[in-house]
Enzyme design. Structure first.
Site, PDB file in Angstrom:
ATOM      1  N   CYS A 113      42.579 -10.701  -6.266  1.00 13.90           N
ATOM      2  CA  CYS A 113      41.274 -10.835  -6.917  1.00 13.90           C
ATOM      3  C   CYS A 113      40.277 -11.525  -5.990  1.00 13.90           C
ATOM      4  O   CYS A 113      39.117 -11.106  -5.888  1.00 13.90           O
ATOM      5  CB  CYS A 113      41.418 -11.613  -8.223  1.00 13.90           C
ATOM      6  SG  CYS A 113      39.875 -11.780  -9.147  1.00 13.90           S
ATOM      7  N   CYS A 212      45.422 -13.548 -15.774  1.00 22.36           N
ATOM      8  CA  CYS A 212      44.278 -13.443 -16.681  1.00 22.36           C
ATOM      9  C   CYS A 212      44.292 -12.160 -17.495  1.00 22.36           C
ATOM     10  O   CYS A 212      43.783 -12.125 -18.612  1.00 22.36           O
ATOM     11  CB  CYS A 212      42.974 -13.582 -15.911  1.00 22.36           C
ATOM     12  SG  CYS A 212      42.589 -12.209 -14.796  1.00 22.36           S
TER      13      CYS A 212
END
Length: 410
Positions: A113, A212
């Site tokens: 990410c 997440c």
């Protein structure tokens, strides 16, 4: 009385502050604005179907998080936007995560990410709009040298250091990165107290420690929903079948619990996952000492500056919350060859190795193969050219490094 002239104050920058809706990113944005920079807040919508509320400390990117980020921006007094990067996140992070597990590797979605979203897609868009830097709530430090080059160093507080998950950033990205929390030696309680003094409602919001995009923490269930189930064998080091499973993707190198083996080992000691073969859907288990690794190769290196020339001595970190170990490393072609001074345990292909020279981050690479102390090599299972109590597996159930490593950034 002669006075030493003061250094000119750095010019204010146009800063895009990535605000997740947590306390760290909110305080980072507030500090950047207080320093005189022209700050704009942005919340990244990374889920196509965000949940209304997070559960405890699980996940992020919910509707609640975007609202928390907006309220923080209002208190700080900065403009605020929501940018939809859900499709890019799915392609570069979620799909990559699933593909790596399917291939028998253990990925790190936080590194991916940072590399692909926060300091690629987000940074590129920010620069195109005329911003000078992207600000995040990571705990790391960027140092500007006299020759204009930049280095990334560990945070002042090692307990909160997150340089491991930032080791994928190159010097160009570092030139536009701002980490206002990295050079302050403060505890998390003090960061929360600062947020409260600033009137930020997120002061007491729990941190996110899980992947997440798996809000319920059930990594195996998440993977099964995308890869299906396929019964396979659990075998010992001699290749004798001692159990079965419903998908090799549900295991990680070093895992101890959840093996569902019906009888104990001859020596009565626990057995651990030693190898995962997606080709024949087989999981090999054995004693803990068989996990000891003496050397490894790593691919797709990314350097926080110039690539090192020749063999060198460094310290290495192998997981987000792990310690350092001394190594000798040399870049040969596009492959990083690493030898450990002492054997380390639970190293899995797909994880990242980050090299340090003191506190300076030298660079990062993806582990492709490992050499075991017993003399057997764990081969690369086909890493593509393109490049926590952190999961649903209990941290106590596996040796360090046996689960996909994530690092909370809020």
């Amino acid at each position: 009385m002669t006075q030493t002239p003061q250094s000119p104050r750095p010019r204010p920058l146009r800063v895009l502050a990535a605000m997740s809706g947590g306390v760290d990113s909110a305080v980072a944005a507030a500090r950047a604005a207080e320093a005189g920079h022209d700050v704009t807040g942005v919340h990244l919508a990374l889920s196509a179907n965000p949940q209304s509320f997070r559960t405890g400390a699980r996940g992020c990117c919910t509707i609640e998080d975007s609202r928390d980020a907006r309220r923080a921006a209002d208190v700080i007094g900065i403009p605020f936007y929501i940018w939809d990067l859900a499709e890019r996140f799915r392609e570069d992070v979620v799909d990559d995560f699933v593909a790596e597990y399917e291939a028998g590797r253990t990925p790190n979605p936080c590194l991916r990410c940072n590399e692909k979203i926060k300091f690629a897609a987000l940074l590129d868009k920010a620069l195109a709009l005329g911003f000078d830097a992207v600000c995040t709530g990571h705990y790391a430090t960027v140092v500007l040298n006299e020759d204009g080059s930049r280095e990334m160093h560990r945070a002042s507080d090692m307990a909160k250091d997150q340089s491991y998950v930032l080791g994928v950033l190159d010097e160009r990205q570092l030139a536009h990165a701002m980490f206002p929390l990295g050079d302050t030696l403060t505890t998390k309680d003090e960061i929360r107290a600062e947020a409260e003094r600033r009137g930020l409602a997120v002061a007491k919001k729990p941190d996110s420690h899980d992947i997440c995009f798996i809000a319920d923490g059930d990594t195996q269930g998440f993977l099964a929903s995308r890869l299906g189930t396929a019964e396979g064998d659990i075998v010992d080091e001699a290749g004798t079948k001692i159990g079965s499973h419903e998908g090799a993707f549900g295991f990680t190198i070093g895992q101890r619990k959840g093996l569902r083996i019906g009888h104990p080992a001859p020596d009565g000691k626990p057995r651990y996952v030693l190898d995962i073969s997606p080709v024949d859907n087989t999981v090999t288990v054995g004693p803990a000492e068989a996990l000891d690794v003496t050397a490894l190769t790593a691919i797709k290196p990314r350097w926080c500056g110039d690539a090192p020339a020749g063999a060198g001595t460094y310290t290495a970190q192998l997981r987000a919350h792990g310690g350092e170990t001394r190594v000798t490393a040399e870049l040969v072609g596009g492959t990083l060859n690493v030898t450990f001074d002492e054997p380390v345990r639970g190293v899995a292909p797909g994880q990242a190795i980050v090299l340090y020279d003191g506190t300076r981050v030298v660079g990062s690479a993806t582990i492709a193969t490992t050499d075991r102390a017993a003399g057997t090599a764990v081969p690369d299972t086909g890493v593509p050219d393109t490049g926590v109590s952190d999961t649903g597996v209990s941290e106590s159930a596996v040796p360090p490094g046996a689960v996909p490593q994530t690092s909370s950034v809020s």
